[in-house]
Design an enzyme around this catalytic site. Structure first.
Site, PDB file in Angstrom:
ATOM      1  CG  ASP A 103      -3.245   6.513   6.304  1.00  0.00           C
ATOM      2  OD1 ASP A 103      -4.765   7.210   6.117  1.00  0.00           O
ATOM      3  OD2 ASP A 103      -3.065   4.972   5.850  1.00  0.00           O
ATOM      4  CD  GLN A 105     -12.665   1.785   5.073  1.00  0.00           C
ATOM      5  OE1 GLN A 105     -13.272   2.752   4.577  1.00  0.00           O
ATOM      6  NE2 GLN A 105     -11.174   1.840   4.314  1.00  0.00           N
ATOM      7  NE  ARG A 132      -4.165  -0.046   1.480  1.00  0.00           N
ATOM      8  CZ  ARG A 132      -5.304   0.352   2.389  1.00  0.00           C
ATOM      9  NH1 ARG A 132      -4.508   0.001   3.943  1.00  0.00           N
ATOM     10  NH2 ARG A 132      -5.842   1.618   2.141  1.00  0.00           N
TER      11      ARG A 132
HETATM   12  O1  MRU Z   1      -7.963   2.466   3.916  1.00  0.00           O
HETATM   13  P1  MRU Z   1      -7.438   2.446   5.551  1.00  0.00           P
HETATM   14  O2  MRU Z   1      -8.637   1.669   6.211  1.00  0.00           O
HETATM   15  O3  MRU Z   1      -6.342   1.842   5.639  1.00  0.00           O
HETATM   16  O4  MRU Z   1      -7.390   4.172   6.367  1.00  0.00           O
HETATM   17  C1  MRU Z   1      -6.975   3.932   7.111  1.00  0.00           C
HETATM   18  C2  MRU Z   1      -7.177   6.047   7.777  1.00  0.00           C
HETATM   19  O5  MRU Z   1      -7.776   6.500   6.239  1.00  0.00           O
HETATM   20  C3  MRU Z   1      -6.530   5.985   8.741  1.00  0.00           C
HETATM   21  O6  MRU Z   1      -7.720   7.361   9.107  1.00  0.00           O
HETATM   22  C4  MRU Z   1      -5.601   5.841   9.115  1.00  0.00           C
HETATM   23  O7  MRU Z   1      -4.797   5.351   8.694  1.00  0.00           O
HETATM   24  C5  MRU Z   1      -5.193   6.891  10.753  1.00  0.00           C
HETATM   25  S1  MRU Z   1      -6.192   5.601  11.415  1.00  0.00           S
HETATM   26  C6  MRU Z   1      -5.102   5.241  12.623  1.00  0.00           C
END
Ligand code: MRU
Length: 353
Positions: A244, A203, A94
């Protein structure tokens, strides 16, 4: 199987393997996937069995150990070359969350710096993966407590909105944005969490609400397009989201939809905070335009469950993240305190990162 402890831990080292909570199956069922090979860990990150920036950092650290354990050589130089290839495999999973790259690089540096036999290096790598996990848990608790200092002082209990899932499931446990909510709940300051459903993968609907329900925290689910309406009615006191990757100037990448939420918050004078560990800051990127944005399979958009929701012939664009410009962020809550986005460099100057 049911969750034994709340907050949950999405990644657990057990005897000789890693147990991952399968986040694709929540909230319908709680299941655990056992991972013993590095390749399987890479696949689990790609397919989002484990997700959330700090959690994929922790998972990748264990993935590095699993990969190291598979290398069959007593020759140190050959071992380090092959370990670099393990790192490449995990890096390719990713692109946006910098914690992944940060954890892999920390594991590689640990290997290089550890003297002794290959076996000794392998052992040290397992210890380092456990350290990264333990540190992240403590970091999230610190973020939670630091966040309390900047939440608005209101006569009534706080209604706090979040987007996606930046909770225990997205970290080693406790969470970043949800960590702030947990601390506020513990202190009796939280009235209710508002959770954006977070299209396309939901999510917020599936994971953030699940975490709240586990702990009895009142939670209201809203569709992503309802936030402005709720703010106009005065229903939201502050927004806290995770990140992220945060560029040196404070621009912050987070789940797609975060940017529009920040604009809406600014328009309604609702404080908008980003909660993240220092490991999420990428000082090598001067601003957010350079943050790589993952694009995911269009199936996430055209299919809900097993039902196709649009006609054949439609084209798709499915960016998984967007970048919120620093000017829309009221403060970045870290384990060392909250700063304005433009002040992140102080952490670098203090050599905290
Ligand atoms: O695609 P994901 O579900 O991995 O994205 C997660 C997010 O965008 C979260 O807000 C981010 O990783 C922060 S987690 C503490």
């Amino acid at each position: 199987m049911t969750a034994q402890n709340s907050p949950v831990s999405p990644v657990t080292w057990k005897e000789d393997r890693v147990l991952l909570i399968d986040q694709n199956r929540l909230p319908k069922e709680y299941g655990v996937v056992e991972i013993s090979r590095c390749e399987d860990m890479a696949e689990a990150i790609k397919t989002m069995i484990v997700r959330g920036a700090p959690a994929i950092g922790v998972a990748a650290a264990y993935g590095m150990y699993l990969g190291a354990r598979e290398i069959e050589t007593g020759d140190r130089t050959e071992f380090l070359t092959k370990l670099e290839q393990v790192g490449e495999l995990l890096r390719s999973t990713r692109p946006t969350a910098v914690n992944l790259f940060w954890a892999i690089s920390r594991m590689l540096k640990t290997a290089e710096r550890t003297s002794g036999s290959v076996e000794q290096v392998q052992k040290t790598l397992l210890e380092m993966a456990k350290t990264i996990q333990a540190e992240d848990l403590q970091t999230c608790k610190d973020i939670g407590d630091k966040g309390l200092e900047v939440l608005p002082a209101t006569p009534e209990k706080l209604n706090l909105l979040t987007h996606c899932n930046a909770g225990a499931l997205a970290t080693a446990g406790y969470g970043t944005a949800l960590g702030v909510f947990r601390s506020a709940w513990r202190e009796g300051r939280l009235g209710r969490v508002f959770a954006d459903e977070t299209r396309p993968r939901l999510q917020g609907a599936k994971l953030t609400t699940w975490e709240c329900v586990q702990e009895g925290i009142p939670v209201t689910l809203i569709a992503d397009n309802m936030a402005a309406h709720c703010m106009k009615l005065g229903m939201i006191h502050a927004v806290v989201v995770g990140a992220d990757r945060i560029a040196a100037n404070g621009d912050a990448a987070n789940k797609i939809g975060t940017y529009s939420l920040a604009i809406v918050a600014k328009a309604h004078n609702v404080p908008f905070f980003v909660a993240a560990p220092l490991s999420t800051i990428d000082f090598e990127l001067s601003d957010g335009s350079k943050i790589p944005i993952e694009e995911r399979d269009p199936v996430e958009m055209y299919q809900v469950g097993t039902t196709r929701i649009c006609p054949v012939g439609v084209e798709f664009y499915n960016p998984a993240f967007d970048v919120t410009p620093a000017e829309f962020i009221s403060g970045i809550i870290t384990e060392h305190g909250t700063v304005a986005p433009g002040e992140l460099k102080h952490f670098q100057a203090k050599q905290l990162v």
